[in-house]
Enzyme design. Structure first.
Site, mmCIF file in Angstrom:
data_model
loop_
_atom_site.group_PDB
_atom_site.id
_atom_site.type_symbol
_atom_site.label_atom_id
_atom_site.label_comp_id
_atom_site.label_asym_id
_atom_site.label_seq_id
_atom_site.Cartn_x
_atom_site.Cartn_y
_atom_site.Cartn_z
ATOM 1 N N SER A 47 91.124 173.068 74.468
ATOM 2 C CA SER A 47 89.974 172.161 74.370
ATOM 3 C C SER A 47 89.015 172.382 75.535
ATOM 4 C CB SER A 47 90.451 170.704 74.380
ATOM 5 O OG SER A 47 91.465 170.486 73.431
ATOM 6 N N THR A 48 89.557 172.458 76.747
ATOM 7 C CA THR A 48 88.738 172.671 77.936
ATOM 8 C C THR A 48 87.993 173.995 77.876
ATOM 9 O OG1 THR A 48 90.321 171.377 79.222
ATOM 10 C CG2 THR A 48 88.808 172.771 80.465
ATOM 11 N N TYR A 137 101.080 171.388 70.927
ATOM 12 C CA TYR A 137 100.004 170.649 71.609
ATOM 13 C C TYR A 137 99.698 169.388 70.809
ATOM 14 C CZ TYR A 137 95.319 170.052 73.805
ATOM 15 O OH TYR A 137 94.211 169.577 74.469
ATOM 16 N N LYS A 165 102.995 169.989 75.026
ATOM 17 C CA LYS A 165 101.895 169.446 75.819
ATOM 18 C C LYS A 165 101.557 168.089 75.226
ATOM 19 C CE LYS A 165 97.154 170.080 77.375
ATOM 20 N NZ LYS A 165 95.836 170.699 77.102
ATOM 21 N N THR A 167 99.460 165.032 75.269
ATOM 22 C CA THR A 167 98.195 164.444 75.709
ATOM 23 C C THR A 167 97.932 163.202 74.869
ATOM 24 O OG1 THR A 167 97.446 166.691 76.177
ATOM 25 C CG2 THR A 167 95.785 164.970 76.264
ATOM 26 N N GLY A 189 99.469 165.704 79.767
ATOM 27 C CA GLY A 189 98.175 166.235 79.383
ATOM 28 C C GLY A 189 96.969 165.511 79.945
ATOM 29 N N ASP A 191 95.040 164.129 83.015
ATOM 30 C CA ASP A 191 95.056 164.318 84.466
ATOM 31 C C ASP A 191 95.143 162.995 85.224
ATOM 32 O OD1 ASP A 191 94.450 166.757 83.366
ATOM 33 O OD2 ASP A 191 92.698 167.145 84.622
ATOM 34 N N SER A 208 92.383 169.861 82.843
ATOM 35 C CA SER A 208 91.036 170.388 83.060
ATOM 36 C C SER A 208 90.643 170.370 84.527
ATOM 37 C CB SER A 208 90.019 169.552 82.275
ATOM 38 O OG SER A 208 90.369 169.426 80.925
#
EC number: 4.1.3.3
Length: 297
Positions: A47-48, A137, A165, A167, A189, A191, A208
């Site tokens: 995504s980032t 993910y 992952k 998130t 996921g 931050d 990110s």
């Protein structure tokens, strides 16, 4: 391999030039910058990295460039997820060819696929990855796919899946997954809850903002290893002050602008339809870049 997948992995940005084309030189500098700040690995093409506004050929080119700069130096995970199983398989084959250590894929999105269709999608990608471990993910806020705990438990036990992952922001679910799968590599996921994610059972994170302050996240890991929860919380608070600003500016364009002021990225633009950073935020982003450069030095 599971041990090699643990740690702090920067979700790599993809630099573009003023013509909206891939800026390969800035990409190389960014990879070297991340290696220099002591991260454990790179998560490429997620995504980032603005993967979903790139062609397959561009995504393969990014994988090739990153491998040229970083293979054998840090862990490399290629995000190969698309809505199309065949396209994801093509990217997985490329990741294997370029020497990546693992592949990852978001759940197929947009169409209301059945859970068995999700499982078949992952099985096909794993087959094309030819022995590379799979990182599932899970990002329901963007994918729109809201997996139940039972479904997550099924996905992470598919042959070839080594990591998740996660998130979602659900720390209770993070702990439940850890409890059920003690050998699974589990990534936090989001931050802004990195320290909390580690306490809930994550082995590390993919994020990110690691692109500009990866050493802070490594500091959180080290503090928790030493049992210094207060220090970990202080570092998380410092990270979150940065995240507060980036949420206002738009995270990806804000990160690119900071990296531009750090002389890493030549052009601080995301690919359209993303707009540039509002000029009113430029002084704050420039000050942040200066602060981080001084801190890193």
């Amino acid at each position: 391999m599971a041990k090699a997948l643990q740690g702090v992995m920067a979700a790599l940005l993809t630099p573009f030039d003023h013509q909206q084309q891939l800026d390969s030189e800035s990409l190389r500098r960014l990879v070297r910058f991340n290696i220099g700040q002591g991260i454990d690995g790179l998560y490429v093409g997620g995504s980032t990295g603005e993967a979903f506004v790139q062609s397959l050929a561009e995504r393969e080119q990014v994988l090739e460039i990153v491998a040229e700069e970083a293979k054998g130096k840090i862990t490399l995970i290629a995000h190969v997820g698309t809505v199309s199983t065949a396209e994801s398989q093509q990217l997985a084959s490329a990741a294997k060819r370029y020497g990546f250590d693992a592949v990852s894929a978001v759940t197929p999105f947009y169409y209301p696929f059945s859970f068995e269709e999700h499982c078949d999608h992952y099985r096909a990608i794993i087959d094309s990855a030819d022995g590379l471990p799979m990182v599932v993910y899970n990002i329901p806020a963007l994918s729109g796919v809201k997996l139940t705990l039972d479904q997550i438990n099924t996905l992470v036990t598919l042959p070839g899946v080594s990591a998740l992952k996660q998130t979602s922001g659900d720390l209770f679910q993070m702990e439940q997954i850890r409890r059920a799968h003690p050998d699974l590599v589990l990534y936090n996921g989001y931050d802004e809850i990195f320290a909390s994610g580690l306490l809930a059972g994550a082995d590390g994170g993919i994020g990110s903002t690691y692109n500009i302050m990866g050493w802070r996240y490594q500091g959180i890991v080290q503090a928790l290893r030493e049992g210094d929860v207060a220090k970990a919380q202080r570092l998380q608070t410092e990270c979150n002050k940065v995240i507060d600003l980036l949420i206002k500016t738009g995270v990806f364009r804000g990160l690119k602008t900071v990296l531009h002021y750090m002389d890493v990225v030549s052009v601080p633009l995301c690919r359209k339809p993303f707009a540039p950073v509002d000029e009113k935020y430029l002084p704050a982003l420039k000050a942040l870049a200066q602060q981080l450069m001084e801190e890193k030095a």
